[in-house]
Design an enzyme around this catalytic site. Structure first.
Site, PDB file in Angstrom:
ATOM      1  N   ALA A  41      -0.910   3.548   8.693  1.00  0.00           N
ATOM      2  CA  ALA A  41      -0.938   4.977   8.358  1.00  0.00           C
ATOM      3  C   ALA A  41      -2.346   5.548   8.388  1.00  0.00           C
ATOM      4  O   ALA A  41      -2.574   6.631   8.924  1.00  0.00           O
ATOM      5  CB  ALA A  41      -0.298   5.194   6.987  1.00  0.00           C
ATOM      6  N   VAL A  87       5.745   2.610   1.979  1.00  0.00           N
ATOM      7  CA  VAL A  87       4.880   1.556   1.441  1.00  0.00           C
ATOM      8  C   VAL A  87       4.573   0.609   2.605  1.00  0.00           C
ATOM      9  O   VAL A  87       5.492   0.123   3.276  1.00  0.00           O
ATOM     10  CB  VAL A  87       5.566   0.745   0.309  1.00  0.00           C
ATOM     11  N   GLU A  88       3.294   0.341   2.842  1.00  0.00           N
ATOM     12  CA  GLU A  88       2.925  -0.619   3.880  1.00  0.00           C
ATOM     13  C   GLU A  88       2.822  -1.999   3.253  1.00  0.00           C
ATOM     14  O   GLU A  88       1.994  -2.212   2.370  1.00  0.00           O
ATOM     15  CB  GLU A  88       1.589  -0.233   4.514  1.00  0.00           C
ATOM     16  N   VAL A  89       3.664  -2.911   3.706  1.00  0.00           N
ATOM     17  CA  VAL A  89       3.606  -4.286   3.223  1.00  0.00           C
ATOM     18  C   VAL A  89       2.831  -5.097   4.257  1.00  0.00           C
ATOM     19  O   VAL A  89       3.220  -5.165   5.424  1.00  0.00           O
ATOM     20  CB  VAL A  89       5.021  -4.866   3.007  1.00  0.00           C
ATOM     21  N   HIS A  97       0.829  -1.214   0.000  1.00  0.00           N
ATOM     22  CA  HIS A  97       0.000   0.000   0.000  1.00  0.00           C
ATOM     23  C   HIS A  97       0.859   1.259   0.000  1.00  0.00           C
ATOM     24  O   HIS A  97       1.565   1.535   0.965  1.00  0.00           O
ATOM     25  CB  HIS A  97      -0.914  -0.016   1.244  1.00  0.00           C
TER      26      HIS A  97
END
Lengths: 315, 315
Positions: free
Chosen positions: B191, B152-154, B141
């Site tokens: 986030a 980036v959210e993994v 994301h």
């Protein structure tokens, strides 16, 4: 009356906040009369100012700025008649502040702004014994470190005169600060409420093992907070919604509600020893090998760089 | 298997997020095969890429970077056998994503990472029809605008293989991103939860008339958010507590609780028309005279400057 030029500032208390204000006032060319009854306070202040003066030169020295323009006095009472504004940084104890402000009110000229750095106590609670002119008392709450961070929250109590609010905003602005007006007293004012909202959820996520402390911070510094340094939550929404804020709020509302309700369900409770252990262990694991002093110094230097970039942009 | 070199990326959907990913992939020297069934999508993507390419040059072009290295295809199915990773940016509808991922899973080679940009749907909910290898599906994301913001959210689902998580983190890192690992699926990931916590309180304060929309944003950009761009909430606490995080949490706990409880009492309710009106009117009043396009451009430029400063510091 509140618009008289402010040339001499009285600083009460020289802990972290008071010392930092003193450095800023001196850097902007003001005379400072400063007092703190703590043992060794005078020496501590002197070495703090000497250490921070190079940083203040970077922040920018105003006309007449001099490290020598302060006077540490044993008894502030003998000098209150000379000050044009007081910035108070005493302990956050209500009884103490009540007595202190009664005395400041009695001994300063009646138009002199009495500003408290209090981060928690609303001034309505400690003007109660001011007999002369409680209308000039207000909160001027800085952000750590105050000689760098531009934000000052100006919070009047219900009886503060608007002319004093205007003059205080103007005073902080002339120092290069970026004051905001908190129109009504609320617990925690604005900044601490926003911080508490974030920290509460951050603590919960870390203590639940959902993200590491380091990655939580990265979510801010590489994402959310990075953007917030330029556009706040409202403008970020406005831009995210292609200019249509209301649509954005209505559109995101249902999803936001799901997130908020889930946050409630898992709220962090600092009084639960197990949660607190999980949290502090997670933080310790990350932080224990970091040289915090050099990290803070680097942060302050980078932050000053950004503040100066931004003020160039705004000019 | 997940560590094969990634040379060709498949991009599904070329809305704001998909187009921005495409720009970044091209700038970092990758080949991109991209599809979007919306009418006019191909032209829109071309003009977006041409407009953003100068910005990508500032972000930094990798070896082999070329605006020409993408192929907009009518039917991605004919090309899924060639891609080394998929970045999916389709509509946020569960049924749609379920079908799409079943198809991606069936038609790509079985080690190929299938990453979804979804900001809301956890991948466990849409891998249900993947028969071949659901272990390579995860969330990647990004944050708007993805070609600039490093975060980036993994987010793996419970069945995602750790080798695919590691490879995805590595892939994003090589693109110059700053991925964080969300270890368990939670609504809103990290986030958006932090943002929702802040926005909810911000909306409440503005709709209650306690602070103007402009000053609320300033509280972030000149104070809280300014600091968070350098040190996140945890490190800010650590520094504020002189290195002792646990002490800081215990010390601030009781005050924080008062603030949090007061926030609860006055929680913003987007479904209350009066609150929503007060809020949007306050925002409109401020925003209506601002040239948003030039403000966004300036923001993005300044943000890029800071990102580059910070990565120099980290190097």
């Amino acid at each position: 009356m509140a618009n008289l030029p402010i040339k001499t500032v009285g600083v009460i208390g020289t802990g972290v906040i008071g010392a930092s204000w003193t450095a800023l006032f001196l850097a902007k060319g003001l005379q400072v009369i400063v007092a703190d009854p703590a043992p060794g306070a005078q020496d501590k202040l002197r070495s703090y100012l000497e250490k921070e003066w190079p940083m203040m030169s970077k922040v920018g020295l105003g006309p007449g700025a001099s490290l020598g323009n302060y006077k540490f006095v044993a008894d502030i009472n003998d000098h209150l008649g000379q000050v044009d504004l007081v910035q108070e940084n005493g302990p956050e104890r209500l009884e103490f502040k009540r007595g202190l402000f009664a005395n400041l009110d009695a001994k300063t000229r009646d138009h002199v702004i009495l500003a408290s750095s209090s981060s928690g106590l609303p001034s309505s609670e400690f003007v109660t014994d001011c007999k002369k002119n409680p209308a000039r008392v207000l909160i001027g709450h800085p952000f750590n470190p105050p000689h760098l961070v531009p934000l000052v929250e100006v919070v009047p109590h219900p009886g503060t005169g608007s002319e004093y609010v205007t003059a205080a905003m103007e005073f902080y602005r002339k120092l290069g600060k970026d004051p905001v007006l908190v129109k009504q007293e609320v617990p925690g004012f604005i900044a601490n409420r926003l911080q508490a909202a974030v920290c509460s959820e951050a603590y919960s996520l870390i203590s639940r093992g959902i993200i590491s402390a380091q990655d939580l911070d990265k979510t801010m510094t590489s994402g959310v907070g990075l953007r917030w340094a330029f556009t706040g939550p409202i403008m970020t929404n406005v831009l995210g919604g292609g200019g249509n804020f209301r649509h954005m709020v209505e559109h995101l509302g249902p999803a936001s509600k799901v997130w908020t309700e889930d946050m409630r369900k898992h709220e962090f409770d600092a009084s639960n020893p197990q949660s607190l252990n999980e949290l502090s262990n997670g933080v310790e694991e990350w932080v224990s090998n970091i040289d915090l002093e050099s990290l803070e110094k680097k942060r302050d230097n980078s932050m000053l760089g950004l503040i100066q970039e931004k003020s160039k942009d705004a000019a």
